[in-house]
Motif scaffolding. Structure first.
Motif, mmCIF file in Angstrom:
data_model
loop_
_atom_site.group_PDB
_atom_site.id
_atom_site.type_symbol
_atom_site.label_atom_id
_atom_site.label_comp_id
_atom_site.label_asym_id
_atom_site.label_seq_id
_atom_site.Cartn_x
_atom_site.Cartn_y
_atom_site.Cartn_z
ATOM 1 N N GLY A 50 0.808 -1.208 0.000
ATOM 2 C CA GLY A 50 0.000 0.000 0.000
ATOM 3 C C GLY A 50 0.844 1.262 0.000
ATOM 4 N N MET A 51 1.901 1.271 0.785
ATOM 5 C CA MET A 51 2.743 2.462 0.879
ATOM 6 C C MET A 51 3.693 2.612 -0.305
ATOM 7 N N ARG A 52 4.036 1.506 -0.956
ATOM 8 C CA ARG A 52 4.993 1.574 -2.064
ATOM 9 C C ARG A 52 4.337 1.600 -3.440
ATOM 10 N N VAL A 53 3.096 1.149 -3.540
ATOM 11 C CA VAL A 53 2.425 1.103 -4.843
ATOM 12 C C VAL A 53 1.172 1.972 -4.848
ATOM 13 N N HIS A 54 0.238 1.681 -3.945
ATOM 14 C CA HIS A 54 -1.058 2.349 -3.983
ATOM 15 C C HIS A 54 -0.967 3.838 -3.637
ATOM 16 N N MET A 55 -0.266 4.172 -2.585
ATOM 17 C CA MET A 55 -0.172 5.576 -2.184
ATOM 18 C C MET A 55 0.533 6.428 -3.248
ATOM 19 N N PRO A 56 1.696 6.013 -3.769
ATOM 20 C CA PRO A 56 2.324 6.837 -4.805
ATOM 21 C C PRO A 56 1.467 6.976 -6.064
ATOM 22 N N SER A 57 0.792 5.900 -6.470
ATOM 23 C CA SER A 57 -0.036 6.004 -7.673
ATOM 24 C C SER A 57 -1.236 6.915 -7.433
ATOM 25 N N MET A 58 -1.756 6.931 -6.214
ATOM 26 C CA MET A 58 -2.859 7.836 -5.890
ATOM 27 C C MET A 58 -2.381 9.292 -5.936
ATOM 28 N N VAL A 59 -1.210 9.556 -5.405
ATOM 29 C CA VAL A 59 -0.665 10.920 -5.414
ATOM 30 C C VAL A 59 -0.356 11.363 -6.845
ATOM 31 N N VAL A 60 0.201 10.467 -7.649
ATOM 32 C CA VAL A 60 0.498 10.805 -9.044
ATOM 33 C C VAL A 60 -0.794 11.080 -9.809
ATOM 34 N N ALA A 61 -1.849 10.303 -9.542
ATOM 35 C CA ALA A 61 -3.141 10.539 -10.193
ATOM 36 C C ALA A 61 -3.677 11.921 -9.821
ATOM 37 N N LEU A 62 -3.588 12.279 -8.562
ATOM 38 C CA LEU A 62 -4.058 13.584 -8.120
ATOM 39 C C LEU A 62 -3.249 14.716 -8.758
ATOM 40 N N LEU A 63 -1.934 14.612 -8.706
ATOM 41 C CA LEU A 63 -1.082 15.674 -9.245
ATOM 42 C C LEU A 63 -1.198 15.797 -10.761
ATOM 43 N N SER A 64 -1.275 14.676 -11.454
ATOM 44 C CA SER A 64 -1.418 14.751 -12.910
ATOM 45 C C SER A 64 -2.796 15.286 -13.290
ATOM 46 N N GLY A 65 -3.809 14.976 -12.483
ATOM 47 C CA GLY A 65 -5.134 15.539 -12.730
ATOM 48 C C GLY A 65 -5.146 17.046 -12.556
ATOM 49 N N ILE A 66 -4.510 17.517 -11.501
ATOM 50 C CA ILE A 66 -4.401 18.968 -11.289
ATOM 51 C C ILE A 66 -3.599 19.607 -12.423
ATOM 52 N N GLY A 67 -2.545 18.924 -12.838
ATOM 53 C CA GLY A 67 -1.748 19.431 -13.962
ATOM 54 C C GLY A 67 -2.543 19.515 -15.250
ATOM 55 N N MET A 68 -3.392 18.530 -15.508
ATOM 56 C CA MET A 68 -4.224 18.565 -16.715
ATOM 57 C C MET A 68 -5.194 19.737 -16.687
ATOM 58 N N VAL A 69 -5.759 20.011 -15.514
ATOM 59 C CA VAL A 69 -6.682 21.140 -15.401
ATOM 60 C C VAL A 69 -5.947 22.450 -15.673
ATOM 61 N N GLU A 70 -4.747 22.577 -15.143
ATOM 62 C CA GLU A 70 -3.979 23.808 -15.335
ATOM 63 C C GLU A 70 -3.505 23.956 -16.780
ATOM 64 N N VAL A 71 -2.933 22.891 -17.332
ATOM 65 C CA VAL A 71 -2.392 22.961 -18.696
ATOM 66 C C VAL A 71 -3.513 23.109 -19.723
ATOM 67 N N GLY A 72 -4.613 22.406 -19.497
ATOM 68 C CA GLY A 72 -5.734 22.468 -20.422
ATOM 69 C C GLY A 72 -6.622 23.667 -20.230
ATOM 70 N N GLN A 73 -6.285 24.517 -19.286
ATOM 71 C CA GLN A 73 -7.052 25.718 -18.954
ATOM 72 C C GLN A 73 -8.526 25.379 -18.728
ATOM 73 N N LEU A 74 -8.740 24.336 -17.933
ATOM 74 C CA LEU A 74 -10.085 23.900 -17.594
ATOM 75 C C LEU A 74 -10.517 24.560 -16.292
ATOM 76 N N ASP A 75 -11.776 24.440 -15.974
ATOM 77 C CA ASP A 75 -12.333 25.049 -14.774
ATOM 78 C C ASP A 75 -12.439 23.990 -13.677
ATOM 79 N N PHE A 76 -11.935 24.307 -12.496
ATOM 80 C CA PHE A 76 -12.038 23.366 -11.381
ATOM 81 C C PHE A 76 -13.478 23.163 -10.934
ATOM 82 N N GLY A 77 -14.386 23.997 -11.382
ATOM 83 C CA GLY A 77 -15.785 23.868 -11.017
ATOM 84 C C GLY A 77 -16.566 22.921 -11.912
ATOM 85 N N ALA A 78 -15.942 22.380 -12.947
ATOM 86 C CA ALA A 78 -16.632 21.441 -13.833
ATOM 87 C C ALA A 78 -17.064 20.210 -13.029
#
Length: 84
Positions: A50-78
């Motif tokens: 959990g600490m070596r696979v699941h947690m890092p992949s969850m954090v990467v999913a969150l950060l890449s999602g935030i990055g997509m919103v910023e790069v794609g100039q999307l609205d966080f309210g969607a």
């Protein structure tokens, strides 16, 4: 850049959810097989996985999602972003 972030996002979610599903499958298989030793080892290794696979992949999913919103100039309210 958006496409790369989307690829990383999807890959990390596959690893996160797929890893959880695989752990559940192993737990059920070992329980049905009546292998207490294997089930005990799986229980001992689950926090490590959990600490070596699941947690890092969850954090990467969150950060890449935030990055997509910023790069794609999307609205966080969607709605689909708020749900995610």
């Amino acid at each position: 850049m958006y496409t790369i972030l989307k690829f990383i996002h999807v890959l990390s979610i596959i690893l996160w959810i797929g890893g959880l599903a695989f752990m559940l499958l192993l737990n059920r298989l070992f329980t049905r097989a009546g292998e207490p030793a294997a089930l005990r080892v799986l229980g001992q290794q689950s926090p490590i996985i959990g600490m070596r696979v699941h947690m890092p992949s969850m954090v990467v999913a969150l950060l890449s999602g935030i990055g997509m919103v910023e790069v794609g100039q999307l609205d966080f309210g969607a709605l689909w972003i708020v749900w995610g």
